[in-house]
Design an enzyme around this catalytic site. Structure first.
Site, mmCIF file in Angstrom:
data_model
loop_
_atom_site.group_PDB
_atom_site.id
_atom_site.type_symbol
_atom_site.label_atom_id
_atom_site.label_comp_id
_atom_site.label_asym_id
_atom_site.label_seq_id
_atom_site.Cartn_x
_atom_site.Cartn_y
_atom_site.Cartn_z
ATOM 1 N N GLN A 155 -5.981 -0.960 13.161
ATOM 2 C CA GLN A 155 -5.793 -0.767 11.725
ATOM 3 C C GLN A 155 -6.905 0.053 11.099
ATOM 4 O O GLN A 155 -8.083 -0.134 11.398
ATOM 5 C CB GLN A 155 -5.725 -2.137 11.044
ATOM 6 N N ARG B 21 5.854 -12.248 -1.497
ATOM 7 C CA ARG B 21 6.592 -11.825 -0.295
ATOM 8 C C ARG B 21 7.363 -12.954 0.383
ATOM 9 O O ARG B 21 8.441 -12.742 0.909
ATOM 10 C CB ARG B 21 5.627 -11.202 0.722
ATOM 11 N N SER C 60 -8.743 2.177 5.414
ATOM 12 C CA SER C 60 -8.165 2.185 4.068
ATOM 13 C C SER C 60 -7.230 1.004 3.824
ATOM 14 O O SER C 60 -6.880 0.734 2.677
ATOM 15 C CB SER C 60 -7.431 3.501 3.787
ATOM 16 N N ARG D 257 -10.725 -1.532 -17.644
ATOM 17 C CA ARG D 257 -11.769 -0.665 -17.100
ATOM 18 C C ARG D 257 -11.275 0.779 -16.943
ATOM 19 O O ARG D 257 -12.034 1.737 -17.120
ATOM 20 C CB ARG D 257 -12.224 -1.230 -15.746
ATOM 21 N N SER D 258 -10.002 0.933 -16.555
ATOM 22 C CA SER D 258 -9.462 2.275 -16.286
ATOM 23 C C SER D 258 -8.601 2.821 -17.425
ATOM 24 O O SER D 258 -8.241 4.004 -17.415
ATOM 25 C CB SER D 258 -8.627 2.253 -15.002
ATOM 26 N N HIS E 53 -2.251 3.194 10.361
ATOM 27 C CA HIS E 53 -2.277 2.061 11.280
ATOM 28 C C HIS E 53 -1.494 2.418 12.545
ATOM 29 O O HIS E 53 -0.458 3.092 12.466
ATOM 30 C CB HIS E 53 -1.604 0.835 10.650
ATOM 31 N N LYS F 238 1.017 -12.611 8.380
ATOM 32 C CA LYS F 238 1.904 -11.745 7.597
ATOM 33 C C LYS F 238 2.848 -10.962 8.517
ATOM 34 O O LYS F 238 4.041 -10.830 8.224
ATOM 35 C CB LYS F 238 1.082 -10.749 6.761
ATOM 36 N N GLY G 176 -5.710 2.927 -8.568
ATOM 37 C CA GLY G 176 -6.205 2.437 -7.277
ATOM 38 C C GLY G 176 -5.865 3.373 -6.129
ATOM 39 O O GLY G 176 -5.277 4.442 -6.325
ATOM 40 N N CYS H 124 1.171 -3.606 4.806
ATOM 41 C CA CYS H 124 1.124 -2.294 5.457
ATOM 42 C C CYS H 124 1.241 -2.378 6.976
ATOM 43 O O CYS H 124 1.782 -1.467 7.604
ATOM 44 C CB CYS H 124 -0.140 -1.536 5.061
#
Lengths: 353, 353
Positions: B158, B101, B161, B41-42, B255, B226, B14, B131
């Site tokens: 932000q 978390r 990505s 898949r990978s 960010h 968050k 990823g 992030c």
């Protein structure tokens, strides 16, 4: 005598002036003659206003002969020199520069908030606020009238056109250079590629730049202090706590602001929605479940202040969070100037009939 | 016995996994075997880590055989299912999803701030923060240690990505469509042109979008909650006042946050600079007179948290304004995961010698 007032548009060929001519062509026609005025460089050009081709005349004392109202959209130093001259010739000046905004003898006016202040103009000059302040103040003023504002903490997302046409040209040029590349993943790759930064201190394409205006005391930018000083003056709250962080983003036109507003009284989202929905010049678009919130791409080219993401702070029943968008060339500049001038025009007509 | 611990990287293919493999190839080599794990898949793909081509194996119970530490960079539901399985097989899991978390039995760790919390892991799982929180918390933690934090009011800028590789692809595709045009001046012109919005609820090119994550109670987004919940947990300040407004901007990676931080004690810019300059993982770039402040274009691809525009609030001697930038794929995800895993590796080595 029952004539319509004569209007001069000074700075008719600039970014804001261009929008002003568009607005004068579409808003209710309260004006008699409209005279277009610009620097020697632009004089002689022919522009269309109200469907009529009009020659731009050079800025001079003679240009204000017989003028009742003069809108100024020129740099600070040009306003500082010429607005008093126009006023001395009998015109009421509506000035969009920063030259007079904090002058105690010059009202700073947003018609939805403090139209009454137009009448207190001992120098014959009325100031139009900075575009960043204007992009939020109509919504904030409406909430203040109900809840009593005590503090604003603001972060801005300001468009390139706030730095004039060269800001727009710079961003478009930079976007052409980064589009179709894989830039934006290594330190400095965008900086090395975009070439000229134009009026910005760093690349604006694929970037955000935490700076607008010039450096003032203690690390604040002039733009941040304008938000503070002008909000206090417009709302007639000289002790209001105001903190702004001004950031430029790669958007052509329309400023956005994330606002934390604290009030004397407890707030609710329902009541805030109700106030904002009935406030003149405000549109509420606030239904995230349906993807409804204001964004610059949808707000650009429109007149109102758009408000969404209204939330009550989880730790403070007296504070609201808002996301506000306003077209910085329209309500943020030309529209508010036109609205102030129309208040003066109505006064003129009332006193001449 | 004196062996190095075996590491599994789950989600190796990823966006964050890719950066993790880069980091594992450049940071101090504390690992024995590095096993790459991904979905069916990978599986079978061959990736290079530490200069060695390694075949990706499929996520299964067998994949955790003999693994000492497992880094997970997969969707919440995959972590929720597989992290406990890896832990039951004896691995210490460092999980970058949102699944654990806020679990009181799972520490949420930023090594510069609360490395000690790594040891309290009754479930064998350690969580890596979101992030957006990570992009500011190292700087905020350093200031808190000196001044005693009481409130955070944060507005984010932000990067695409943060929404994964599809966010990056969407922004790049949209930029190709708006570059070289005169779009961005009429309501909806960008919306009608860019086509697919990808993972975003509105166009991102030539726009800012005041939304990230999913809708939670009272109009808040999951991303905003968050920032609140995770800041409280990492700083061990369960009553901390936190308000966030999360906004997506057309930046590829990194960010930025505009932070209003209020403290128990009076602050000065000089002292804040001194604290931040000596804080591990923080770089101060704060000299606007020379055009020095952090921007995403300069920060992307680097490890530290960059801080600039440090100002003391004009109305509050206990509050600081900061503009903070951090690479959301590095410190915001892969780097912090690697740092936590290295703390566990050091503990492993100490207990095996």
């Amino acid at each position: 005598m029952n004539r319509k007032p004569t209007l001069a548009v000074v700075g008719a060929t600039g970014a804001v002036g261009t929008v002003l001519l568009e607005l004068l062509s579409t808003r209710q026609d309260v004006w008699g003659e409209i005279r277009l005025v610009a620097s020697a460089r632009s004089a002689g050009r022919r522009l269309v206003v109200r469907g009529v081709e009009t020659e731009v005349v050079v800025l001079s004392e003679a240009a204000f002969e017989g003028v009742d109202v003069a809108m100024f959209d020129v740099p600070d130093e040009v306003s500082a020199q010429w607005a008093p001259i126009a006023a001395a010739k009998g015109a009421v000046v509506v000035d969009n520069s920063g030259a007079f905004r904090m002058d105690p003898d010059v009202p700073l006016v947003v018609p939805e908030v403090n139209a009454h202040a137009v009448r207190m103009r001992p120098r014959g000059i009325i100031a139009n606020p900075n575009c960043t302040t204007l992009s939020m103040i109509v919504a904030i003023g409406a909430l203040h009238a109900e809840f009593g504002l005590s503090e604003l903490i603001v972060s801005s997302y300001q468009a390139a056109s706030g730095a004039g046409q060269s800001g727009v040209d710079t961003l478009r040029d930079q976007l052409s250079k980064v589009a179709g590349t894989h830039l934006g993943t290594q330190p400095g790759d965008v900086r090395r590629t975009v070439g000229d930064f134009g009026p910005f201190p760093a690349p604006l394409a694929l970037n955000v730049v935490p700076w607008a205006g010039s450096l003032r005391e203690d690390g604040w930018s002039s733009e941040e202090l304008k938000v503070r000083d002008e909000s206090r003056k417009i709302l007639a709250l000289p002790e209001l706590r105001v903190t702004a962080t001004c950031v430029r983003v790669p958007v052509i036109t329309t400023h956005s602001l994330s606002v934390h507003a604290r009030f004397e009284n407890e707030v609710t989202v329902e009541k805030a929605h109700e106030i904002l929905r009935s406030a003149p010049g405000v549109v509420v678009t606030d239904n995230p479940a349906e993807g409804e919130f204001p964004t610059p791409a949808d707000v650009v080219g429109t007149d109102p202040t758009w408000v969404g993401r209204v939330r009550r702070s989880m730790d403070d029943p007296n504070a609201l969070e808002l996301f506000v968008c306003g077209d910085n060339l329209r309500k943020g500049a030309a529209l508010n100037t036109a609205q102030i001038a129309e208040v003066v025009a109505a006064e003129f007509v009332a006193s001449h009939t």
